[in-house]
Design an enzyme around this catalytic site. Structure first.
Site, PDB file in Angstrom:
ATOM      1  N   CYS A  39     -11.278  31.477  54.034  1.00 38.58           N
ATOM      2  CA  CYS A  39     -11.113  32.897  53.719  1.00 38.58           C
ATOM      3  C   CYS A  39     -11.523  33.214  52.284  1.00 38.58           C
ATOM      4  O   CYS A  39     -11.994  34.320  52.001  1.00 38.58           O
ATOM      5  CB  CYS A  39      -9.670  33.325  53.965  1.00 38.58           C
ATOM      6  SG  CYS A  39      -8.440  32.513  52.916  1.00 38.58           S
ATOM      7  N   CYS A  86      -2.765  25.414  52.948  1.00 41.17           N
ATOM      8  CA  CYS A  86      -2.317  26.762  53.288  1.00 41.17           C
ATOM      9  C   CYS A  86      -1.461  26.743  54.551  1.00 41.17           C
ATOM     10  O   CYS A  86      -0.434  27.429  54.630  1.00 41.17           O
ATOM     11  CB  CYS A  86      -3.522  27.674  53.470  1.00 41.17           C
ATOM     12  SG  CYS A  86      -3.102  29.421  53.650  1.00 41.17           S
TER      13      CYS A  86
END
Length: 357
Positions: A193, A94
């Site tokens: 997350c 990410c």
């Protein structure tokens, strides 16, 4: 005046990073990447707080819709990895594919900024002899996030700032309180997350992967029990196997073809070496010969002595000084020289030890 775009999650760390740069005289602008699809996802609360922080400082605030990129580069990547029997590391992926690279492009192209900054706990140092930007561990070793930043290229590192690298977490919170930032008392978020939004990593995976019951077997193929789906298991796992045995058993392999989870004793879970792919050399150029380093194979694991042997095709072979447990395909192996991050890559193959441990 140097213009810096600060990535804001709505948490205390990124808020303080922005406030420190603003106080140092930079022309600060805030930016949030909108990552999650669907109403009421994690980004909504974060965007409210990020916008509030920018309003407090009197600086511009921007939101960039990155939901499609996040879905393809992270959600699909993680799901496909677990279906293939590996344990992907979404955070480093990410950082490179969704956050730092795209944010830097947007900041320079659309906002005419000179640099970007984030609230990561890491430090940078310029090496005048090599011309490289070196990545160093944060002063607060408990919060150090360099493990997740190993895949950032030099083109990004040369245009990024980490204002929190010299601070401890308590110092960050103290600064937030002194400046009256609305995020000063905001609770710590989870590192992952996907797990935070869905309640757990298992809940996230169950949303995308159909659970298929299969066999738990030992190394000889003897059936010891049943599993609820290979995506519920990871290498080195001991708890939750549901097997009564005379000695502790660990997951030592996951076979997606036969839909099997293979378990063994602690010795069977030890690896003497591994190979890594997609290697990124960070603080040094790829060496021509093997080097001695300290390698970290999980975010919270301690670095251990090793030999790193560079291979062709952005690969490397890592020989551990002592056999290591739970070396997991899909996770990152990141090697250091003291505080300096030398390089890293994704574990794709392990070699089990034949020596007693």
């Amino acid at each position: 005046m140097e213009r810096v775009v600060v990535g804001l999650s709505g948490g205390v760390d990124s808020s303080v990073a922005a406030a420190l740069l603003h106080r140092q005289g930079y022309a600060v602008e805030g930016l949030t990447l909108w990552l999650m699809k669907g109403k009421g996802q994690c980004c909504s609360e974060g965007m409210v707080d990020a916008a509030g922080i920018c309003e407090q400082m009197g600086v511009p605030y921007h939101v960039v819709d990155s939901r499609d990129r996040f879905q393809e580069a992270i959600v699909d990547y993680v799901v496909q990895g677990y279906e293939a029997g590996i344990t992907p590391l979404p955070c480093s992926q990410c950082n490179r594919a969704v956050k730092f690279g795209p944010m830097l492009d947007y900041a320079k192209t659309e906002l005419k900024a000179d640099a970007i900054a984030t609230g990561h706990y890491a430090r940078l140092r310029q090496n005048p002899e090599t011309g490289r930007t070196e990545l160093l561990r944060a002063v607060d070793r408990n919060k150090d996030q360099t493990y997740f930043l190993y895949d950032l290229p030099q083109s990004v590192l040369q245009s990024v700032k980490f204002p929190l690298g010299e601070l401890t977490k308590p110092e960050t919170r103290q600064i937030a309180a002194e400046l009256g930032l609305r995020t000063a008392e905001k609770p710590e978020s989870q590192d992952l997350c996907l797990a935070e939004v869905h309640g757990s990593m298992r809940a996230f995976l169950d949303r995308y992967i159909e659970s298929r019951e299969g066999e738990i077997v030992d190394q000889s193929g003897r059936v010891l029990g049943k599993h609820t789906g290979i995506h519920h298991y990871t290498i080195g796992q001991r708890k939750g196997l549901g097997i009564a045995h005379s000695e502790p058993l660990y997951v030592i392999a996951i076979d997606p073809i036969q839909n099997r989870v293979v378990v063994g004793d602690r010795h069977s879970a030890a690896q003497s070496e591994c190979t890594v792919s997609r290697v990124n050399w960070v603080s040094i150029a790829q060496p021509d010969a093997p080097i001695q380093a300290a390698v970290q194979v999980r975010y919270r694991s301690a670095p251990v002595p090793c030999t790193v042997i560079p291979l062709a095709g952005d690969r490397a072979r890592i020989l551990f000084a002592d056999p290591q447990f739970s070396i997991t395909p899909g996770q990152a192996a990141v090697w250091y020289d003291g505080d300096r991050l030398l390089g890293g890559g994704l574990i794709d193959r392990v070699e089990r030890t034949t020596e007693p441990v």
